[in-house]
Scaffold this active site. Structure first.
Site, PDB file in Angstrom:
ATOM      1  CE1 TYR A  40     -10.513 -11.660  46.260  1.00 57.83           C
ATOM      2  CE2 TYR A  40      -9.511 -12.793  44.374  1.00 57.83           C
ATOM      3  CZ  TYR A  40     -10.791 -12.503  45.165  1.00 57.83           C
ATOM      4  OH  TYR A  40     -12.052 -12.991  45.325  1.00 57.83           O
ATOM      5  CD  GLU A  95     -17.340 -11.658  49.367  1.00 53.09           C
ATOM      6  OE1 GLU A  95     -17.137 -12.846  49.694  1.00 53.09           O
ATOM      7  OE2 GLU A  95     -17.224 -11.221  48.077  1.00 53.09           O
ATOM      8  CG  ASP A 110     -13.690 -11.104  48.229  1.00 55.87           C
ATOM      9  OD1 ASP A 110     -13.518 -10.057  48.654  1.00 55.87           O
ATOM     10  OD2 ASP A 110     -13.512 -12.293  48.589  1.00 55.87           O
TER      11      ASP A 110
END
Length: 705
Positions: free
Chosen positions: A313, A9, A105
């Site tokens: 994350y 990303e 992601d």
């Protein structure tokens, strides 16, 4: 030789993946190796087309052209990042590329970033999915060893498309209808409008609140030279009453009487650690403790995840871990075994670290587990002040759930004076447990010791106090409490709430006074003009549940979009037929330098601005802005006013300083070594020592004594 293309990303993540996969040939916009080609997006490279792409007439905003409901919504390459899109497209179309790994992601929006690029590039090659919760080398290697079939995530993609298209259909039509009807910039959307409605509702509750007086009684008795405080209890076990006459009668009844101990009860109590952080809970605490906005906290977390690789994350809505993470807990404790955490870490490492159902539950984790430290060793000197604070919150919470419970003995004493009931409580700490991690624990319970008494004992009353108080209105919402309200009402997701709040500030629908959020006059008027069911969270919450059903394969995406189109038709009709009027009540005498019309004074999130009343002109001019620079007198944040050479820092304490003088003073200070510089230098000197901060180092230090 056939190759595999990996799409990340962001460039930083792409470079990390390339390094782990042994790709060393750094090209323009991608890195190539013997087996893999790693390239990246820059966030979204493709987006939904603007209304004007469906016809020339949509370039101008006219009520008669609404609603805008294309049969299919087009996607377009974003102009400013089109170069990178073409690089990605070229690599995907290479003859030697046989497979594509989506490494964006791991979530709904990340899926959309990749799939829109693949769709726009017209790629039909097999897809695999990298789904990881941290960006450490180990996590990347493990992820590539367990790649998923891309088909498993198609429903997530459909859900992402449905969310994007619904926002376009409702947002474009509602915003254009309101704006053209009232010739004012009035932004309306399926999430931001009900969020605005919740803030107005809270303000009305505060305005309509009527405080009430309440009363109670405290008595102080003497036991062996120590004071023992008792609180009056009525027959409903309440310690206060709105009936003052009732309390006065009780005081008359107990005067000149001793207090008799009726019952003494001792019980062993345990308090368990708060749950691990998800993003919303972390944003709440960061706002409450440090005053960080939701957007700022997410940005800091993203850097700790991507750049420093010390936290997992961030965009997660779970406060639990999956069972496969349990075997990594020891390594994660070792990774944070530095500085102030060492004492707790050393204790944990001497025990068997295991998971339990209070924080390990596979059924309560959807896409990503709770935010915890990675196995990557941290060097605290590498972190900025803000990064250090957020990291500290996460590490302490992580260590706390691994520690034993906080234990204490609670003594509860029931007593009576001439038929009136009284109660006293005291707590004795047995074991700090997880609270050893927190030096300043935010605990409502008092842990003061209490004199020992026996049932049937009679004590002399030294003092009788009548207590009074007033009920308080609910507090104004701040970013932390607003996040809670949004979460409780199903508005937005962990990944979108921060942006929604930021958009409301940037549209001048909200303003801040200290930490508190207030709705502006423009915001109030927007709610008066907006369609009725778009003001409340119920409808949006229903839509979010439908998006969740799409991601699980329970609902067809096209049926949902049809509902959104029908709804948009209804709201345009409602706005068209409305008799309501919009009035600017913040008009100034200042003329716009571009078009000559009057300008509006608005309070932005970071200061005051002048904005042209003509929405098509949209000229903006900063009047003053709150800065992060501190007053040398009282150390509060300074406000910057004026233009050009006349720019001046102003403080509420009266201090004024021209920007040129301020810059000169700062330059002189920079030449001197600050306390922060010295501390940073010392931390860097101690880096090597931190690496050996382990059980063996502790054992060796004992041998030296």
């Amino acid at each position: 030789m056939k190759k595999i293309l990996v799409l990340a990303e962001k460039p930083s993540v792409g470079r990390d993946i390339a390094r782990v996969l042994g790709c060393n040939n750094d090209k323009n916009g991608y890195i190539e190796g013997p087996k893999y080609i790693v390239t990246w997006a820059l966030g979204h490279l493709v987006t939904l087309a603007d209304p004007e792409s469906y016809g020339e007439k949509y370039k101008s905003w006219n009520m008669d052209d609404l609603p805008i409901l294309p049969k299919y919504l087009k996607t377009v390459v974003i102009k400013k990042t089109s170069k990178q899109f073409n690089i990605v497209k070229a690599q995907m179309n290479r003859d030697d590329v046989e497979e594509i790994v989506i490494a964006t992601d791991a979530g709904r929006e990340g899926e959309l970033v990749a799939r829109w690029i693949i769709q726009k590039a017209q790629i039909k090659k097999p897809l695999k999915r990298l789904w990881i919760s941290s960006s450490t080398d180990k996590a990347i290697k493990d992820g590539f060893n367990k790649l998923k079939d891309g088909k498993e995530y198609e429903n997530l993609y459909y859900s992402a498309i449905a969310r994007a298209e619904a926002d376009w259909i409702v947002g474009i039509n509602a915003t254009r209808a309101l704006t053209t009807k009232h010739n004012a910039q009035l932004s309306c959307g399926r999430v931001q409008t009900p969020t605005l409605g919740m803030i107005l509702k809270r303000e009305k509750e505060i305005m309509e609140f009527k405080p009430k007086n309440y009363y109670g009684i405290n008595v102080v008795a003497n036991k062996g030279g120590s004071n023992l405080k008792f609180t009056w209890q009525d027959k409903f076990n309440s310690s206060s009453s709105f009936n003052e006459e009732k309390v006065d009668k009780a005081i008359v009844n107990i005067e000149n009487n001793d207090i008799k101990i009726v019952k003494v009860n001792k019980s062993h109590k345990k308090k368990y650690s708060p749950a691990l952080y998800d993003l919303t809970e972390l944003q709440r605490d960061a706002n409450k403790i440090f005053g960080y906005s939701a957007k700022e906290t997410l940005s800091i977390m993203q850097k700790l995840y991507e750049h420093h690789k010390v936290l997992t994350y961030p965009r997660t809505d779970s406060r639990y871990l999956t069972s496969d993470i349990v075997e990594t807990l020891v390594d994660r404790v070792k990774a944070v075994n530095v500085s102030d955490y060492s004492k707790v870490c050393m204790k944990l490492l001497k025990t068997k670290i295991s998971g339990n159902k209070s924080f390990v539950d596979d059924s309560k984790v959807s896409d990503h587990h709770a935010i915890i430290p990675t196995e990557e060793r941290v060097f605290l000197g590498d972190l900025s002040d803000k990064e250090r604070k957020i990291y500290d919150l996460v590490v302490k919470r992580f260590l706390a759930v691994l520690c034993p419970p906080f234990e204490y003995e609670q003594t509860s004493i029931n007593a009576e004076i001439n038929g009136e009931n009284f109660n006293a409580k005291g707590n004795k700490i047995i074991s700090l447990g997880w609270q050893e991690t927190y030096k300043d624990s935010d605990d409502d319970e008092s842990y003061d010791s209490i004199p020992s008494v026996k049932e049937g004992e009679v004590l002399k009353v030294e003092k009788i106090n009548k207590t009074t108080g007033k009920t308080n209105p609910p507090g104004y919402l701040n970013e932390g409490t607003l996040l809670t309200q949004m979460e409780n009402n199903g508005l937005g997701t962990v990944a979108t709430r921060a942006d929604i709040i930021e958009k409301l500030f940037n549209s001048f629908l909200l303003e801040k006074k200290g930490k508190d959020i207030y709705i502006t006059s423009k915001g109030k008027q927007l709610l008066e003009l907006a369609p009725e069911d778009l003001k409340t969270p119920e409808l949006t919450s229903t839509w979010e549940n439908k998006l969740l059903d799409i991601s699980k394969g329970k609902l067809n995406k096209n049926n949902f979009i049809t509902d959104m189109k029908n709804y948009s038709t209804d709201i345009v009709k409602e706005i068209k037929n409305s008799d309501s009027k919009f009035k600017h009540d913040n008009l100034t005498k200042n003329r716009c330098p571009e078009c000559g019309k009057f300008m509006l004074e608005v309070n932005g999130k970071r200061g005051k601005m002048l904005v042209c009343e003509d929405r098509e002109c949209n000229t903006r001019k900063t009047v003053s802005q709150t800065t992060n620079s501190r007053c040398p007198v009282c150390h509060k944040k300074l406000e910057l006013r004026g233009e050009g050479e006349g720019k001046t820092f102003v403080c509420g304490c009266g201090h004024r300083e021209k920007l040129t003088t301020f810059n000169k003073r700062k330059a002189e200070e920079k030449n001197k070594g600050s306390k922060k510089d010295i501390n940073k230098y010392l931390k860097n000197q101690n880096k090597d020592e931190e690496v050996f901060n382990n059980p063996f180092a502790a054992a060796l230090s004992k041998l030296k004594k």
